[in-house]
Design a protein around this motif. Structure first.
Motif, PDB file in Angstrom:
ATOM      1  N   SER A  57      31.948  30.315  36.486  1.00 20.97           N
ATOM      2  CA  SER A  57      33.157  31.126  36.721  1.00 20.97           C
ATOM      3  C   SER A  57      32.782  32.566  37.057  1.00 20.97           C
ATOM      4  O   SER A  57      33.356  33.169  37.964  1.00 20.97           O
ATOM      5  CB  SER A  57      34.063  31.103  35.492  1.00 20.97           C
ATOM      6  OG  SER A  57      34.545  29.813  35.249  1.00 20.97           O
ATOM      7  N   PHE A  58      31.828  33.106  36.313  1.00 22.59           N
ATOM      8  CA  PHE A  58      31.382  34.476  36.548  1.00 22.59           C
ATOM      9  C   PHE A  58      30.771  34.636  37.941  1.00 22.59           C
ATOM     10  O   PHE A  58      31.103  35.567  38.673  1.00 22.59           O
ATOM     11  CB  PHE A  58      30.380  34.898  35.467  1.00 22.59           C
ATOM     12  CG  PHE A  58      29.672  36.187  35.763  1.00 22.59           C
ATOM     13  CD1 PHE A  58      30.355  37.396  35.707  1.00 22.59           C
ATOM     14  CD2 PHE A  58      28.332  36.197  36.108  1.00 22.59           C
ATOM     15  CE1 PHE A  58      29.709  38.595  36.000  1.00 22.59           C
ATOM     16  CE2 PHE A  58      27.675  37.377  36.387  1.00 22.59           C
ATOM     17  CZ  PHE A  58      28.369  38.584  36.338  1.00 22.59           C
ATOM     18  N   ARG A  79      41.837  30.439  40.596  1.00 25.48           N
ATOM     19  CA  ARG A  79      42.365  30.516  39.236  1.00 25.48           C
ATOM     20  C   ARG A  79      41.995  29.249  38.461  1.00 25.48           C
ATOM     21  O   ARG A  79      41.552  29.319  37.316  1.00 25.48           O
ATOM     22  CB  ARG A  79      43.891  30.680  39.261  1.00 25.48           C
ATOM     23  CG  ARG A  79      44.513  30.785  37.873  1.00 25.48           C
ATOM     24  CD  ARG A  79      46.020  30.632  37.911  1.00 25.48           C
ATOM     25  NE  ARG A  79      46.465  29.341  38.418  1.00 25.48           N
ATOM     26  CZ  ARG A  79      46.493  28.216  37.716  1.00 25.48           C
ATOM     27  NH1 ARG A  79      46.080  28.189  36.467  1.00 25.48           N
ATOM     28  NH2 ARG A  79      46.934  27.092  38.252  1.00 25.48           N
ATOM     29  N   LYS A  80      42.137  28.105  39.101  1.00 30.35           N
ATOM     30  CA  LYS A  80      41.795  26.838  38.452  1.00 30.35           C
ATOM     31  C   LYS A  80      40.296  26.739  38.175  1.00 30.35           C
ATOM     32  O   LYS A  80      39.882  26.219  37.142  1.00 30.35           O
ATOM     33  CB  LYS A  80      42.276  25.665  39.293  1.00 30.35           C
ATOM     34  CG  LYS A  80      43.786  25.527  39.293  1.00 30.35           C
ATOM     35  CD  LYS A  80      44.254  24.424  40.208  1.00 30.35           C
ATOM     36  CE  LYS A  80      45.780  24.391  40.235  1.00 30.35           C
ATOM     37  NZ  LYS A  80      46.277  23.437  41.239  1.00 30.35           N
ATOM     38  N   LEU A  81      39.468  27.247  39.085  1.00 35.56           N
ATOM     39  CA  LEU A  81      38.019  27.242  38.863  1.00 35.56           C
ATOM     40  C   LEU A  81      37.623  28.135  37.689  1.00 35.56           C
ATOM     41  O   LEU A  81      36.644  27.862  36.991  1.00 35.56           O
ATOM     42  CB  LEU A  81      37.280  27.665  40.131  1.00 35.56           C
ATOM     43  CG  LEU A  81      37.180  26.614  41.234  1.00 35.56           C
ATOM     44  CD1 LEU A  81      36.613  27.219  42.512  1.00 35.56           C
ATOM     45  CD2 LEU A  81      36.341  25.432  40.780  1.00 35.56           C
ATOM     46  N   SER A  82      38.384  29.199  37.461  1.00 41.10           N
ATOM     47  CA  SER A  82      38.072  30.073  36.323  1.00 41.10           C
ATOM     48  C   SER A  82      38.375  29.395  34.989  1.00 41.10           C
ATOM     49  O   SER A  82      37.893  29.843  33.946  1.00 41.10           O
ATOM     50  CB  SER A  82      38.801  31.410  36.448  1.00 41.10           C
ATOM     51  OG  SER A  82      40.184  31.232  36.379  1.00 41.10           O
ATOM     52  N   ARG A 133      41.580  41.675  43.234  1.00 37.41           N
ATOM     53  CA  ARG A 133      41.460  42.163  41.857  1.00 37.41           C
ATOM     54  C   ARG A 133      41.377  41.022  40.842  1.00 37.41           C
ATOM     55  O   ARG A 133      40.883  41.205  39.740  1.00 37.41           O
ATOM     56  CB  ARG A 133      42.622  43.089  41.516  1.00 37.41           C
ATOM     57  CG  ARG A 133      42.562  44.405  42.261  1.00 37.41           C
ATOM     58  CD  ARG A 133      43.688  45.306  41.883  1.00 37.41           C
ATOM     59  NE  ARG A 133      44.970  44.647  42.172  1.00 37.41           N
ATOM     60  CZ  ARG A 133      46.148  45.069  41.767  1.00 37.41           C
ATOM     61  NH1 ARG A 133      46.245  46.162  41.066  1.00 37.41           N
ATOM     62  NH2 ARG A 133      47.243  44.413  42.086  1.00 37.41           N
ATOM     63  N   GLY A 134      41.853  39.824  41.212  1.00 42.58           N
ATOM     64  CA  GLY A 134      41.717  38.671  40.333  1.00 42.58           C
ATOM     65  C   GLY A 134      40.253  38.337  40.098  1.00 42.58           C
ATOM     66  O   GLY A 134      39.831  38.044  38.979  1.00 42.58           O
ATOM     67  N   PHE A 135      39.475  38.395  41.169  1.00 41.96           N
ATOM     68  CA  PHE A 135      38.031  38.171  41.048  1.00 41.96           C
ATOM     69  C   PHE A 135      37.384  39.250  40.179  1.00 41.96           C
ATOM     70  O   PHE A 135      36.491  38.967  39.383  1.00 41.96           O
ATOM     71  CB  PHE A 135      37.362  38.164  42.425  1.00 41.96           C
ATOM     72  CG  PHE A 135      37.632  36.949  43.237  1.00 41.96           C
ATOM     73  CD1 PHE A 135      37.225  35.699  42.800  1.00 41.96           C
ATOM     74  CD2 PHE A 135      38.281  37.051  44.452  1.00 41.96           C
ATOM     75  CE1 PHE A 135      37.461  34.569  43.561  1.00 41.96           C
ATOM     76  CE2 PHE A 135      38.525  35.927  45.226  1.00 41.96           C
ATOM     77  CZ  PHE A 135      38.117  34.680  44.780  1.00 41.96           C
TER      78      PHE A 135
END
Length: 144
Positions: free
Chosen positions: A23-24, A42-45, A116-118
């Motif tokens: 995720s990082f 978002r799902k991958l996080s 900014r989500g990333f």
């Protein structure tokens, strides 16, 4: 029961490290690439969030049934570095890491369509990963 929980907690750590690490790295690549944070991202996080929360629940149960956890809490135990690690340092640091991951995910899911989500995932998951790696009791790691 204690031994089974201990093994489950130890081996689930691999899932946590893998999930938070992936995720990082994906978030870092998206942030540095100035990409748009999508629902797929978002799902991958969730690869980092879900195993971390599962691990926290297992660790919480283990803390109360383990002879190294809550039942060992005393002034004398605080003088011993190994006891202090299991009683205070490891649980407290992991709670902080879980909170950081949860905050990072919560902030990111509100920033769909924006890079900014990333940034939120990369910063909060990265800090959590550093904390997790710093307080794993490596001497008790499986296969040592």
């Amino acid at each position: 029961m204690y031994t089974g929980l201990q093994h489950l907690h130890s081996y689930t750590t691999y899932l946590v490290l893998l999930g938070v690490g992936i995720s990082f790295l994906l978030a870092l690549a998206g942030w540095l690439g100035n990409k748009s944070f999508t629902d797929k991202n978002r799902k991958l996080s969730l690869l980092g969030l879900i195993p971390t929360h599962l691990q926290w629940v297992i660790g919480l149960i283990l803390y109360f049934v383990s002879p190294l956890g809550m039942s060992n809490f005393s002034g004398e135990a605080m003088k011993d570095s190994t006891s202090r690690l299991y009683i205070l340092e490891h649980p407290l640091t992991m709670i902080i890491a879980v909170v950081l991951i949860t905050i990072g995910y919560s902030r990111a899911k509100r920033q769909l369509g924006d890079s900014r989500g990333f940034k939120s995932i990369a910063i909060f998951y990265g800090l959590a990963l550093i904390l997790i790696l710093s307080r794993i009791p490596w001497n008790a790691w499986p296969n040592n």
